[in-house]
Design a protein around this motif. Structure first.
Motif, PDB file in Angstrom:
ATOM      1  N   PRO A  92      17.570  51.230 -29.581  1.00 17.07           N
ATOM      2  CA  PRO A  92      17.303  49.914 -29.021  1.00 17.07           C
ATOM      3  C   PRO A  92      16.788  48.989 -30.103  1.00 17.07           C
ATOM      4  CG  PRO A  92      16.338  51.634 -27.672  1.00 17.07           C
ATOM      5  CD  PRO A  92      16.842  52.279 -28.924  1.00 17.07           C
ATOM      6  N   SER A  93      16.980  47.697 -29.928  1.00 17.64           N
ATOM      7  CA  SER A  93      16.607  46.755 -30.974  1.00 17.64           C
ATOM      8  C   SER A  93      15.112  46.750 -31.254  1.00 17.64           C
ATOM      9  CB  SER A  93      17.079  45.353 -30.615  1.00 17.64           C
ATOM     10  OG  SER A  93      16.447  44.921 -29.428  1.00 17.64           O
ATOM     11  N   GLN A 142      13.322  44.430 -22.316  1.00 18.37           N
ATOM     12  CA  GLN A 142      14.663  45.014 -22.336  1.00 18.37           C
ATOM     13  C   GLN A 142      14.837  45.989 -21.184  1.00 18.37           C
ATOM     14  OE1 GLN A 142      15.231  46.719 -26.208  1.00 18.37           O
ATOM     15  NE2 GLN A 142      15.541  44.735 -27.188  1.00 18.37           N
ATOM     16  N   LEU A 143      13.795  46.745 -20.872  1.00 16.36           N
ATOM     17  CA  LEU A 143      13.851  47.669 -19.743  1.00 16.36           C
ATOM     18  C   LEU A 143      14.086  46.916 -18.446  1.00 16.36           C
ATOM     19  CD1 LEU A 143      13.449  50.407 -18.319  1.00 16.36           C
ATOM     20  CD2 LEU A 143      10.994  49.946 -18.375  1.00 16.36           C
ATOM     21  N   GLN A 144      13.379  45.814 -18.251  1.00 20.35           N
ATOM     22  CA  GLN A 144      13.549  45.021 -17.037  1.00 20.35           C
ATOM     23  C   GLN A 144      14.966  44.456 -16.943  1.00 20.35           C
ATOM     24  OE1 GLN A 144      10.315  42.241 -17.432  1.00 20.35           O
ATOM     25  NE2 GLN A 144       8.934  43.504 -16.203  1.00 20.35           N
ATOM     26  N   ALA A 145      15.513  44.018 -18.073  1.00 18.72           N
ATOM     27  CA  ALA A 145      16.872  43.474 -18.076  1.00 18.72           C
ATOM     28  C   ALA A 145      17.892  44.556 -17.732  1.00 18.72           C
ATOM     29  CB  ALA A 145      17.192  42.868 -19.437  1.00 18.72           C
ATOM     30  N   MET A 185      12.238  55.979 -22.604  1.00 18.19           N
ATOM     31  CA  MET A 185      11.725  55.565 -23.903  1.00 18.19           C
ATOM     32  C   MET A 185      10.399  54.817 -23.752  1.00 18.19           C
ATOM     33  SD  MET A 185      13.288  53.067 -26.812  1.00 18.19           S
ATOM     34  CE  MET A 185      12.905  51.610 -25.863  1.00 18.19           C
ATOM     35  N   VAL A 186      10.319  53.894 -22.799  1.00 19.61           N
ATOM     36  CA  VAL A 186       9.090  53.125 -22.609  1.00 19.61           C
ATOM     37  C   VAL A 186       7.959  54.038 -22.145  1.00 19.61           C
ATOM     38  CG1 VAL A 186       8.016  51.297 -21.226  1.00 19.61           C
ATOM     39  CG2 VAL A 186      10.245  50.938 -22.269  1.00 19.61           C
TER      40      VAL A 186
END
Length: 109
Positions: A11-12, A50-53, A89-90
């Motif tokens: 991930p970025s 990013q997780l929410q998106a 990941m989070v």
């Protein structure tokens, strides 16, 4: 040593980790930290966004699948797996941060 799985992209938020096994790991990590400017908090915030998106995309495709509007079920499966991996990941980042904080608190002063 190279990774046998070449198609997996980081991930970025953690792009500096992509070259850890190579000789150029230090400049990548330094560039990521300098560009972020906020350190760990900025990386964690970006990862959560990013997780929410990804979860919103997965939820939208799930609704389309339930209503019959989804043209290709593969899109939903890919989005659902991306959301699952991003969640893992989070959660792993959060667990490591809590472990690090606990270890710091155990240090004698």
């Amino acid at each position: 040593m190279t990774s046998p799985i070449g198609a997996v992209a980081f991930p970025s938020a953690v792009t500096g980790l992509a070259g850890l096994t190579g000789a150029g790991a230090a400049p990548d990590v330094a560039g990521t930290t300098a560009a972020g400017g906020g350190g760990f908090a900025a990386v964690l915030t970006q990862s959560i966004e990013q997780l929410q998106a990804k979860q919103a995309t997965s939820d939208g495709l799930a609704v389309q699948a339930a209503t019959g509007d989804l043209r290709d079920v593969h899109d939903y499966m890919i989005a659902a797996n991306e959301a699952k991996l991003a969640t893992e990941m989070v959660v792993t980042l959060k667990n490591k941060a809590v472990e690090a904080f606990t270890e710091v608190m155990r240090m004698p002063v």
